[in-house]
Design an enzyme around this catalytic site. Sequence first.
Site, PDB file in Angstrom:
ATOM      1  CE  LYS A 143      38.535  43.317  39.200  1.00 46.00           C
ATOM      2  NZ  LYS A 143      38.579  41.957  39.672  1.00 46.00           N
ATOM      3  CG  HIS A 173      39.488  40.141  32.397  1.00 45.52           C
ATOM      4  ND1 HIS A 173      39.233  40.268  33.739  1.00 45.52           N
ATOM      5  CD2 HIS A 173      39.685  38.814  32.185  1.00 45.52           C
ATOM      6  CE1 HIS A 173      39.275  39.087  34.307  1.00 45.52           C
ATOM      7  NE2 HIS A 173      39.544  38.173  33.390  1.00 45.52           N
ATOM      8  CD  GLU A 211      38.572  32.561  39.922  1.00 40.22           C
ATOM      9  OE1 GLU A 211      39.386  32.921  39.074  1.00 40.22           O
ATOM     10  OE2 GLU A 211      38.290  33.241  40.920  1.00 40.22           O
ATOM     11  CG  HIS A 235      34.788  39.752  36.033  1.00 39.82           C
ATOM     12  ND1 HIS A 235      35.253  40.850  35.366  1.00 39.82           N
ATOM     13  CD2 HIS A 235      35.804  39.351  36.830  1.00 39.82           C
ATOM     14  CE1 HIS A 235      36.495  41.100  35.751  1.00 39.82           C
ATOM     15  NE2 HIS A 235      36.853  40.208  36.643  1.00 39.82           N
ATOM     16  CE  LYS A 321      39.829  34.538  43.793  1.00 37.46           C
ATOM     17  NZ  LYS A 321      40.028  34.677  42.353  1.00 37.46           N
TER      18      LYS A 321
END
Length: 467
Positions: A143, A173, A211, A235, A321
């Site tokens: 991706k 993933h 995250e 995702h 993030k």
Amino acid sequence: DRIEPHVVVLFGATGDLAKRKLLPGMFHLALSSLAPAIEIVGTSLEEISSEEFRELAHSACDEFSRLPLTEEQWEFFASKIHYVSQAAGPEALATAVRAAQQRLGEGARLLHYTSVPPKAALAVVHMLEKADLVANSRIIMEKPFGTDLASAVALNAELHETFDESQIFRIDHFLGKEPAQNILAIRFANGLFEPIWNRNFIDHVQIDIPETLGLDRRAAFYESTGAYKDMVVTHLFQVLAFMAMEAPTALEPRAISEEKNKVFRSMLPIDPAKVVRGQYIGYKDEPGVSPDSDTETFIALQCEIDNWRWAGVPFYLRTGKRLAEGQRIISIAFKEPPKSMFPIGSGLGVKGPDHLTFDLADAAKMSLSFYGKRPGPGMKLDKISMQFAMQETDNAGDILEAYERLILDAMKGDRTLFTTSEGIERLWEVSEALIEDPPPVRTYAQGSWGPNAIHQLVAPNAWRLPF
Ligand code: BG6
């Protein structure tokens, strides 16, 4: 079924993903009884020797392998790893790959893995063509498959000039994660959930993947994508499709892609007015980041799936993030009962909706939280929670990490957990207005949950996190 031995040709072999996931993953596969014999030919723009590449792979496996690494295992794996720089040209690559193929014996197949930024993907395809390494091979594309609709369409068209669609595996993933597949099991193996899985009972859904991680050494990649292209268009939307799709006619690749693509077709274009873009304070000072960067390191948005099952149900997505916690949850908030005897805010203990929550952490977990009576006099309620955790199998060797599982599936030619060009192009299409006219980035403190505007975005609802 027996899987043929494979030469894995790894483009971007010295990059972050290779170090963190792909090399340790292939190390596990090389040792696993589930995988065939493999040889790895790593390549990238860096001009290093095979010996130096083995050292890099050794420290990557040391740092990121989830299994302890013995000297003997390492020696075994090291003997399977080779490197040739892309600068050496297609013939040098072909020579190294053919030699590895011969070592594996007759019938050895090729699996190319392009772990390179979007703008470098076509150079890889052209190199493989020139090196005559296309026949009898498969190619895993990383991706985000382009950076907008036009580039995704162009990439697919050019890819198809060299590779047949049946050879192309577009990897996401998140779909290789056990808990993501568990969504399908929970939804379609039980009678309990499906009847309430719709707009009549569900008030809204949150897919929340904050995250704590920062950029590490990925500034160049991240500056060219930002949170939306890095995470959402890939995702989060793929996970959303598993949550929202109709039951496929069978558990097989075509039926599943058809249902996922129907979800994508029903998605309304993302409305920039329902998007909060954020950038953490200090991002512009990171090495490799432009001092006037407009890249978002955070995004929260509302999207809608305009079909019979979901019309009017907001799906709130968030990721970013350097946030307060690392979590990966999908949370379903149920509607209030039609006539509540315990209205929210009445002091009887009901503070918000009851929820079903999927935790996409490594071991699949789920919880159902709802109200029950607090023991004692009167009628006061408390929110209680039932937790479910999937039991791990006794055989730890059977549990594969997401990338391992997907690489193995690609070797088998099993596309069940891969995405299609049609689905991806549609996702870029719904993203067009946002990409063309993004709202300004707002700053947020590192360690927070994002810019303040996230609360207005979901009002009158609230974010489920922090628990
Ligand atoms: C990657 C993104 O695809 O997924 C990263 O490029 C992100 O930015 C990562 O950190 C998250 O994956 P996981 O499996 O660690 O949740």
